[in-house]
Design a protein around this motif. Structure first.
Motif, mmCIF file in Angstrom:
data_model
loop_
_atom_site.group_PDB
_atom_site.id
_atom_site.type_symbol
_atom_site.label_atom_id
_atom_site.label_comp_id
_atom_site.label_asym_id
_atom_site.label_seq_id
_atom_site.Cartn_x
_atom_site.Cartn_y
_atom_site.Cartn_z
ATOM 1 N N ARG A 132 0.752 -1.133 0.011
ATOM 2 C CA ARG A 132 -0.210 -0.040 -0.150
ATOM 3 C C ARG A 132 0.862 1.155 -0.095
ATOM 4 O O ARG A 132 1.631 1.394 0.929
ATOM 5 C CB ARG A 132 -0.811 -0.180 1.292
ATOM 6 N N LEU A 133 0.591 2.100 -1.104
ATOM 7 C CA LEU A 133 1.492 3.238 -1.150
ATOM 8 C C LEU A 133 0.837 4.235 -1.153
ATOM 9 O O LEU A 133 -0.425 4.722 -1.711
ATOM 10 C CB LEU A 133 2.231 3.206 -2.689
ATOM 11 N N GLY A 134 1.606 5.688 -0.537
ATOM 12 C CA GLY A 134 0.751 6.764 -0.469
ATOM 13 C C GLY A 134 1.543 7.761 -1.128
ATOM 14 O O GLY A 134 2.661 7.940 -0.905
ATOM 15 N N ILE A 135 1.113 8.767 -1.787
ATOM 16 C CA ILE A 135 1.670 9.888 -2.540
ATOM 17 C C ILE A 135 0.747 11.203 -2.094
ATOM 18 O O ILE A 135 -0.300 11.285 -2.200
ATOM 19 C CB ILE A 135 1.833 9.767 -3.842
ATOM 20 N N ARG A 136 1.484 12.277 -1.518
ATOM 21 C CA ARG A 136 0.823 13.377 -1.198
ATOM 22 C C ARG A 136 1.126 14.587 -1.948
ATOM 23 O O ARG A 136 2.239 14.700 -2.536
ATOM 24 C CB ARG A 136 1.322 13.778 0.384
ATOM 25 N N ALA A 137 0.366 15.505 -2.181
ATOM 26 C CA ALA A 137 0.185 16.673 -2.802
ATOM 27 C C ALA A 137 -0.493 17.736 -1.981
ATOM 28 O O ALA A 137 -1.658 17.465 -1.599
ATOM 29 C CB ALA A 137 -0.261 16.689 -4.220
ATOM 30 N N ASP A 138 0.244 19.003 -1.715
ATOM 31 C CA ASP A 138 -0.614 20.038 -1.006
ATOM 32 C C ASP A 138 -1.336 20.840 -2.005
ATOM 33 O O ASP A 138 -1.026 21.083 -2.911
ATOM 34 C CB ASP A 138 0.438 20.868 -0.143
ATOM 35 N N MET A 139 -2.328 21.304 -1.553
ATOM 36 C CA MET A 139 -3.218 22.439 -2.257
ATOM 37 C C MET A 139 -3.268 23.807 -2.084
ATOM 38 O O MET A 139 -3.877 24.366 -2.955
ATOM 39 C CB MET A 139 -4.838 21.623 -2.096
ATOM 40 N N ASP A 140 -3.176 24.359 -0.961
ATOM 41 C CA ASP A 140 -3.220 25.476 -0.554
ATOM 42 C C ASP A 140 -2.331 26.507 -1.035
ATOM 43 O O ASP A 140 -1.491 26.484 -1.504
ATOM 44 C CB ASP A 140 -3.480 25.577 1.202
ATOM 45 N N ALA A 141 -2.894 27.873 -1.113
ATOM 46 C CA ALA A 141 -2.127 29.027 -1.453
ATOM 47 C C ALA A 141 -1.698 29.678 -0.347
ATOM 48 O O ALA A 141 -1.903 29.402 0.864
ATOM 49 C CB ALA A 141 -2.885 29.943 -2.439
ATOM 50 N N LEU A 142 -1.024 31.006 -0.717
ATOM 51 C CA LEU A 142 -0.533 31.995 0.309
ATOM 52 C C LEU A 142 -1.400 33.368 0.631
ATOM 53 O O LEU A 142 -1.881 33.552 -0.363
ATOM 54 C CB LEU A 142 0.812 32.356 -0.049
ATOM 55 N N PRO A 143 -1.493 33.663 1.617
ATOM 56 C CA PRO A 143 -2.147 35.170 1.807
ATOM 57 C C PRO A 143 -1.337 36.289 1.378
ATOM 58 O O PRO A 143 -0.897 37.230 2.224
ATOM 59 C CB PRO A 143 -2.491 35.286 3.309
ATOM 60 N N MET A 144 -0.685 36.557 0.251
ATOM 61 C CA MET A 144 0.009 37.542 -0.398
ATOM 62 C C MET A 144 -0.357 37.899 -1.735
ATOM 63 O O MET A 144 -1.110 37.144 -2.529
ATOM 64 C CB MET A 144 1.387 37.177 -0.373
ATOM 65 N N GLN A 145 -0.108 39.198 -2.132
ATOM 66 C CA GLN A 145 -0.654 39.672 -3.321
ATOM 67 C C GLN A 145 0.159 39.188 -4.541
ATOM 68 O O GLN A 145 1.385 39.302 -4.407
ATOM 69 C CB GLN A 145 -0.636 41.360 -3.435
#
Length: 389
Positions: free
Chosen positions: A69-82
């Motif tokens: 069983r293999l897990g691969i992770r990607a993150d989704m969020d952005a940053l609070p900046m212009q």
């Protein structure tokens, strides 16, 4: 080598990345992003579960009779900046920007996911983990606390981050500490304010704050082994409103970094001791609040050796950095929480572009290099096919 089927749908995945970039969402607000991800993965044949960590997505694909069983992770969020890039697909949301390349991480993993669903040249169970809120309070920790690895058991877990200051298409990682822990503290000193002409009737917190700032610098220089890297930073000192008023209170914001758990604990103990004793000596009251903490990102040896092997197979030996020569980074990463639960490895993928100035992540002019999308996707596909056999 890069995978032809992945190159065939590269334009589609770049367009998807640009759409994510134009619509950045902050931690635990990734509703649009996670909905698009879930829809695509469902269409491709994955079993999709949503809601873990509020906006998290876990997609599962089981093939053959393999038991791994293999897990691969990607993150989704952005940053609070212009954003200040002037790209045609620049952020449409003021004050929000994908300045860390998480839009690219999602597109990379989705590109690999589409290929793996079409070809299914593996045997075992694959879990794709699309994680919210890496940048703020640790979406990885929240997903784990809500049962990530109980519901989706993994024998190994891997993650990847783009790095625009390294040459495009080059992979870097090493066993052991790769990135530092990060802890943040807010210190409030309470005194007694008054007129600046009559300090004898006040308890001025500013001299105490100044003493604490200087004393904190001795933690690394005098309390930590000089051969062990560590950082203590006072990033903010807030007090008063004008020239002739002694303030009632001072607020200090402190950040610390280290690779060694024992050093991390020693730094926190030293901060608390310095603040408490200095406040007492000035007859002040002190409050210390620990805002959040990420552990050090510590790669497991066996999984790291495997990850480097797949990198060499994907891009060639000359495009894989020597782990012995790689200096650990003082930045932090909440994938560290996953590595505390499951053996695995975190890698860096160089995304520098020779045709433009390369700004670091978290810069308002940062740009993800789309030429690296298929490289990262081919890497994940090769890793899955080699691990799940």
């Amino acid at each position: 080598m890069l995978i032809k089927e992945i190159l065939d749908h590269e334009a589609e995945m770049i367009a998807l990345r640009h759409d994510f970039h134009a619509h950045p969402e902050l931690g635990f607000e990734e509703h649009r992003t996670s909905s698009i991800i879930a829809k695509l993965l469902t269409e491709w044949g994955y079993q999709v579960d949503r809601g873990l960590g509020q906006t998290g997505v876990v997609a599962t694909l089981t093939q053959g009779d393999g038991r791994k069983r293999l897990g691969i992770r990607a993150d989704m969020d952005a940053l609070p900046m212009q954003e200040l890039t002037d790209l045609p697909y620049a952020s449409q949301y003021p004050g929000k920007m994908h300045a860390c390349g998480h839009d690219g991480h999602c597109a990379i993993l989705l590109s690999a996911a589409k290929y793996l669903a079409q070809t299914r040249r593996f045997s075992g169970t694959l879990h794709l983990i699309f994680q919210p809120s890496e940048e703020s309070i640790g979406g990885a920790r929240v997903m784990i606390e809500e049962g990530l690895f109980q519901r989706f058991p993994c024998d190994a877990v891997f993650g990847l981050h783009n790095f625009p200051l390294y040459p495009a298409g080059q992979f870097f990682t090493k066993p052991g500490p790769l990135m530092a822990s990060s802890d943040s503290f807010t210190v409030t000193l309470y005194g007694k304010g008054g007129h600046g002409s009559a300090p004898e009737h006040c308890l001025d917190p500013l001299p105490c704050a100044a003493t604490i700032v200087l004393a904190l610098q001795t933690i690394v220089s005098r309390n930590v082994d000089p051969q062990i890297p560590a950082v203590v930073t006072v990033g903010s000192l807030q007090a008063g409103t004008t020239h002739n008023i002694i303030p009632d209170s001072v607020v200090m914001k402190i950040n610390t970094r280290s690779f060694c758990p024992a050093t991390r604990q020693k730094i926190e103990e030293s901060i608390r001791h310095i603040v408490a004793t200095q406040a007492e000596s000035y007859h002040l009251t002190a409050k210390i609040e620990k805002i959040f903490g990420y552990p050090a990102t510590i790669n497991h040896p066996t999984e790291t050796a495997f990850a480097l092997q797949i990198a060499r197979q994907t891009v060639g030996d000359e495009h894989v950095g020597d782990p012995e020569g790689l200096t650990p980074l003082m930045g932090s990463e909440d994938f560290a929480f996953m590595l505390q639960e499951v053996p695995g490895c975190y890698l860096l993928l160089g995304t520098g572009n020779d045709d433009r100035e390369n700004f670091s992540v978290h810069h308002p002019r940062y740009q993800f290099n789309d030429q690296c999308l298929s490289i990262g996707a081919s890497y994940w596909a090769n890793l899955v096919e080699a691990y799940l056999v």
